[in-house]
Design an enzyme around this catalytic site. Structure first.
Site, mmCIF file in Angstrom:
data_model
loop_
_atom_site.group_PDB
_atom_site.id
_atom_site.type_symbol
_atom_site.label_atom_id
_atom_site.label_comp_id
_atom_site.label_asym_id
_atom_site.label_seq_id
_atom_site.Cartn_x
_atom_site.Cartn_y
_atom_site.Cartn_z
ATOM 1 N N TRP A 101 4.577 6.843 3.999
ATOM 2 C CA TRP A 101 3.475 7.347 3.292
ATOM 3 C C TRP A 101 3.448 8.705 3.132
ATOM 4 O O TRP A 101 3.390 9.105 1.838
ATOM 5 C CB TRP A 101 2.222 6.780 3.955
ATOM 6 N N ASP A 168 -3.714 12.779 4.934
ATOM 7 C CA ASP A 168 -4.024 11.492 4.508
ATOM 8 C C ASP A 168 -4.309 10.679 5.724
ATOM 9 O O ASP A 168 -3.405 10.705 6.504
ATOM 10 C CB ASP A 168 -2.658 10.856 3.946
ATOM 11 N N LYS A 192 -8.810 0.271 5.410
ATOM 12 C CA LYS A 192 -8.325 0.231 6.911
ATOM 13 C C LYS A 192 -9.389 0.393 8.037
ATOM 14 O O LYS A 192 -9.361 -0.381 8.976
ATOM 15 C CB LYS A 192 -6.822 1.073 7.211
HETATM 16 C C1 LIG Z 1 -2.102 2.075 3.402
HETATM 17 C C2 LIG Z 1 -1.770 3.463 3.367
HETATM 18 C C3 LIG Z 1 -1.686 4.044 2.305
HETATM 19 C C4 LIG Z 1 -1.943 3.363 0.773
HETATM 20 O O1 LIG Z 1 -2.966 3.059 0.613
HETATM 21 P P1 LIG Z 1 -3.497 2.326 -0.895
HETATM 22 O O2 LIG Z 1 -5.035 2.316 -0.801
HETATM 23 O O3 LIG Z 1 -3.068 1.031 -0.738
HETATM 24 O O4 LIG Z 1 -2.922 3.023 -2.019
HETATM 25 C C5 LIG Z 1 -1.339 5.513 2.128
HETATM 26 N N1 LIG Z 1 -1.371 6.105 3.248
HETATM 27 C C6 LIG Z 1 -1.478 5.577 4.414
HETATM 28 C C7 LIG Z 1 -1.380 6.378 5.697
HETATM 29 C C8 LIG Z 1 -1.724 4.162 4.435
HETATM 30 O O5 LIG Z 1 -1.848 3.819 5.767
#
Ligand SMILES: *Cc1c(COP(=O)(O)O)cnc(C)c1O
Length: 356
Positions: A101, A168, A192
């Site tokens: 990511w 993030d 998540k």
């Molecule tokens: C799942 C995830 C993403 C991507 O998320 P989307 O909503 O599918 O774009 C980005 N960063 C992290 C840390 C993630 O776990």
């Protein structure tokens, strides 16, 4: 059969949240309307949005220097939206590449300005968090992924830097208290740990905005979203509603301290079980292990398929490792009860006894 949901995302949500959300699809708060058919500019949705924003500020202990936005596009859109708003072509941003990511975030930033990868852990397959690195004083910001969902590592102490810090937090948002004021911008896809797929939460400190020369498309401009109060266009109404309910649940359960205690208990149980059974092996540096996504392997790769088959048979959902990494990944988000982790550990022990 009882099912244990270890999905990495979209993932487990509190049962009470899903019950209330399903009632609201039929009749939202006794209005005779479904939550799917209310206007986003009505007082009905205003209440939802304002409660969600207020809950985020309360849980993160943020003051009025910060704004909370609920936007479309998922975390991946933020990979682009962050540099589009903050980084001019002739400027440099610092990125930590601790896995898939973070690497994607850095790649998108390079479309808007210069990227300096100040910490890259690919030398050891991203099994640790590199903490001793220097950030150039003229870097516009430092971007980190606070929890590496795929690789199974997590920042347990955020870096101290002189430049604005951007995180993030998609996979460990609201799993623990922290000094969130260390960050100038935080983003997370909701699916998540805070709700249903389809919405993205962005927390932004207003003073970092407006420092670049580029023209920003209206729908990508954080300042325009702030002016419009997250209502520039139709927001993902239902997804915001589910996030609001989940935030309400977190607060009612005791807030981030309580989430952290549960997370500590669940992850300690699982990691102790991994460490005590030679059939399983963790490659992650102990001090950097993720509390929300445990990634580990079978010591004998031949045993991976039989173990995953057994998991499937016993209702352990979503434990196959990420496609490029393999092995086992057990996601332990806020809504996962410790009884599920206990059931999984019991199964690991049973497997170890038969295959030891
Ligand atoms: C799942 C995830 C993403 C991507 O998320 P989307 O909503 O599918 O774009 C980005 N960063 C992290 C840390 C993630 O776990």
């Amino acid at each position: 059969m009882s099912v244990h949901n270890f999905n990495s995302g979209p993932s487990i949500l509190p049962k009470t949240v899903m019950e209330e959300a399903s009632r609201a699809i039929i009749d939202f708060n006794g209005t005779g309307l479904s939550v799917l058919e209310i206007g986003h500019r009505t007082p009905l949705f205003q209440d939802v949005l304002q409660e969600a924003i207020g809950s985020v500020k309360k849980l993160m202990e943020l003051d009025d220097a910060y704004e909370v936005l609920f936007l479309h596009g998922g975390a991946t859109t933020q990979f682009m939206q962050v540099p589009m708003n903050l980084l001019d072509n002739n400027e440099t941003a610092a990125y930590c590449d601790n896995g898939i990511w973070g690497k994607k975030a850095a790649k998108e930033a390079s479309l808007f300005g210069n990227v300096n990868v100040v910490a890259d852990t690919s030398d050891r397959s991203h099994t640790y968090i590199k903490k001793d690195f220097a950030v150039p004083a003229d870097a516009k910001y430092l971007h980190i992924t606070t929890n590496n969902t795929v690789e199974g590592t997590q920042w347990h102490q955020y870096p101290e830097v002189a430049v604005p810090l951007i995180g993030d937090m998609s996979s460990d948002i609201f799993s623990r208290p922290a000094d969130f004021k260390k960050f100038s911008l935080i983003y997370a896809g909701a699916q998540k740990n805070m709700g249903a797929a389809g919405v993205n939460m962005v927390v932004v400190k207003k003073d970092i905005l407006g420092t670049i020369k580029r023209s920003i498309p209206t729908i990508m401009d954080y300042r325009k979203h702030i002016e419009a109060g997250s209502l520039m266009n139709t927001p993902p109404v239902f997804a915001v509603y589910v996030s609001m309910l989940t935030l309400r649940w977190i607060i009612a359960e005791g807030g981030l301290k309580e989430m952290e205690q549960r997370s500590n208990a669940k992850s300690a149980l699982l990691y102790n079980t991994i460490d005590s059974l030679p059939v399983f092996t963790s490659r992650i540096a102990k001090e950097d292990r993720s509390q929300t996504n445990a990634v580990f392997f079978l010591s004998d790769p031949q045993l991976e398929a039989p173990f995953l088959d057994l998991c499937k048979k016993e209702g352990m959902v979503g434990v196959k490792g990420y496609r490029t990494i393999g092995g086992v990944r057990v996601s332990m988000y806020n809504a996962l009860p410790i009884s599920s982790v206990q059931a999984f550990c019991d199964l690991m022990k049973e497997f170890a006894t038969k295959n030891g």
